[in-house]
Design an enzyme around this catalytic site. Sequence first.
Site, PDB file in Angstrom:
ATOM      1  N   LYS A 156       0.864  -1.191   0.000  1.00 45.98           N
ATOM      2  CA  LYS A 156       0.000   0.000   0.000  1.00 45.98           C
ATOM      3  C   LYS A 156       0.896   1.234   0.000  1.00 45.98           C
ATOM      4  O   LYS A 156       1.917   1.275   0.698  1.00 45.98           O
ATOM      5  CB  LYS A 156      -0.891  -0.024   1.247  1.00 45.98           C
ATOM      6  CG  LYS A 156      -1.902   1.128   1.313  1.00 45.98           C
ATOM      7  CD  LYS A 156      -2.844   0.976   2.506  1.00 45.98           C
ATOM      8  CE  LYS A 156      -3.870   2.096   2.586  1.00 45.98           C
ATOM      9  NZ  LYS A 156      -4.803   1.946   3.724  1.00 45.98           N
ATOM     10  N   SER A 214      -9.817   2.218   2.794  1.00 45.02           N
ATOM     11  CA  SER A 214      -8.869   2.923   1.960  1.00 45.02           C
ATOM     12  C   SER A 214      -7.880   2.030   1.217  1.00 45.02           C
ATOM     13  O   SER A 214      -7.259   2.480   0.256  1.00 45.02           O
ATOM     14  CB  SER A 214      -8.091   3.935   2.800  1.00 45.02           C
ATOM     15  OG  SER A 214      -7.292   3.264   3.763  1.00 45.02           O
ATOM     16  N   SER A 222     -10.154  -0.162   7.006  1.00 41.61           N
ATOM     17  CA  SER A 222      -9.561  -0.069   5.666  1.00 41.61           C
ATOM     18  C   SER A 222      -8.871  -1.308   5.141  1.00 41.61           C
ATOM     19  O   SER A 222      -8.490  -1.340   3.972  1.00 41.61           O
ATOM     20  CB  SER A 222      -8.591   1.100   5.602  1.00 41.61           C
ATOM     21  OG  SER A 222      -9.316   2.284   5.436  1.00 41.61           O
TER      22      SER A 222
HETATM   23  N1  GLN Z   1     -13.270   4.635   6.140  1.00 44.90           N
HETATM   24  C1  GLN Z   1     -12.681   5.081   7.375  1.00 44.90           C
HETATM   25  C2  GLN Z   1     -12.247   6.507   7.220  1.00 44.90           C
HETATM   26  O1  GLN Z   1     -12.524   7.069   6.232  1.00 44.90           O
HETATM   27  C3  GLN Z   1     -11.547   4.188   7.761  1.00 44.90           C
HETATM   28  C4  GLN Z   1     -10.319   4.433   6.996  1.00 44.90           C
HETATM   29  C5  GLN Z   1      -9.168   3.569   7.412  1.00 44.90           C
HETATM   30  O2  GLN Z   1      -9.367   2.552   8.075  1.00 44.90           O
HETATM   31  N2  GLN Z   1      -7.977   4.022   7.071  1.00 44.90           N
HETATM   32  O3  GLN Z   1     -11.626   7.074   8.060  1.00 44.90           O
END
Ligand code: GLN
Length: 484
Positions: free
Chosen positions: A76, A151, A175
């Site tokens: 990532k 994400s 995410s």
């Molecule tokens: N969707 C969540 C956010 O927007 C979690 C994102 C994540 O786990 N990095 O913060």
Amino acid sequence: MINASLKQLSAQLAAKKISSVELTQLYLDRIAALNPDLNAYITVNPELSLAQAREADARIAAGKAEALTGIPIAQKDIFCAKGWLTTCGSKMLHNFVSPYDAHVIGQFNNAGAVNLGKTNMDEFAMGSSNETSYYGPVKNPWDKTRVPGGSSGGTAAAVAARLCAAATGTDTGGSIRQPAALCGVSGLKPTYGVCSRYGMIAFASSLDQAGPMAKSAEDLALLLNVMAGFDERDSTSLQREREDYARDLAKPLNGLRIGLPKEFFAEGLGNDVGLAVQAAITEYKKLGATVVDISLPNSRLSVPVYYVLAPAEASSNLSRFDGVRYGYRAPEYVDLADLYEKSRAQGFGTEVKRRILIGTYVLSHGYYDAYYIKAQKIRRLIAQDFSNAFKQCDIIMGPTSPSTAFKLGEKGDDPVQMYLSDIYTIAVNLAGLPGMSIPCGFGENAMPVGLQIIGNYFDEARMLNAAHQYQLATDWHSRAPQGL
Ligand code: GLN
């Protein structure tokens, strides 16, 4: 070859049926053919990858191979990797070539794995659909009109489309698990502190955790063996004895007590998702597990609590992006304050700005007690709910996400709808517990459904055991999207 498990790939490499250079090239060719459409990778750098593959081949020839030596792993783009462009999905870091390795990257390098490339992600890991990336949205390989989740959407799509052998993600509020669910792959967020956050670009430091994403639970165990470990450069890294996360994979599930939180099966859960998850629970009963009804009464507060705490931490972490030290700098400015303002205004996207504004607001004088301190208190209650639940069960199961993958653009102008994608995953981060998602069927429009498995602290081996036994009995995890 592209559907082989990590164990099988390792055996092929050891038997010299294929070299790491050939395997790496095979994936690079797939990326060249499929990525222009899927957009799962931000950066590929064949020269760097193939150099690592040549080293791996030499190591294998010298008889010094470890489990992942020579295997191409996608990273990532939140992990700093020496010599690699590391953007975190943001214009702010569009020109940042990292001078050092994140601890996780270093661990993969030491194991002799090949860095295959950097995967697309929501900007600074803020999002649930991969649509906030400066590099454009990722398409779900099962249906290219739909999101892959976020994400870690690039990683999930890359694993699903077989554009890597396995990959990494990070999970602050879901995410790893949510995109794994939406793309039909397996993903695990370890207990907070198991993987070092050093060199992993910070979003919300008390919640961020790295973890593996792959085609199966067995692969996840091998990856976590490499990723986990103490690192003195992260003050929240836990000093624990090394463990083999694959040690319990073969154990039968007789007597396993599965807790089903009633709040996870209530209003808001898609019918199709509920049915697939219930079918998975039935399968677990066949495998010898028993089911207990439990309650996590404060879990309904997890989304609002998260959207106070995560932005608060983000607003502090992102203050370092000032146009001076690294990354994007506005081309024209009149003085220092103007340089800061213009660089941040031009370098950050809308969602990131929204989080910074919320964060600075809840931390400001007069609101700090009302929002930030209050949220911290509820965070503790949410963690206590889990401790109480684990007195009655060994493991918790439920849906990963309320729906299957939605259409690109569908939730773009409604941030609250987007935030609700993580309603079942966020509480796990707030409590610091390990959580994973594995494929358990298909819902509406033939899109994959994820089963969430939540363990007690440091119970990753038991979760992986439960997931692996299910994957021996079913084949959802080995289905791959056709006709890419
Ligand atoms: N969707 C969540 C956010 O927007 C979690 C994102 C994540 O786990 N990095 O913060």
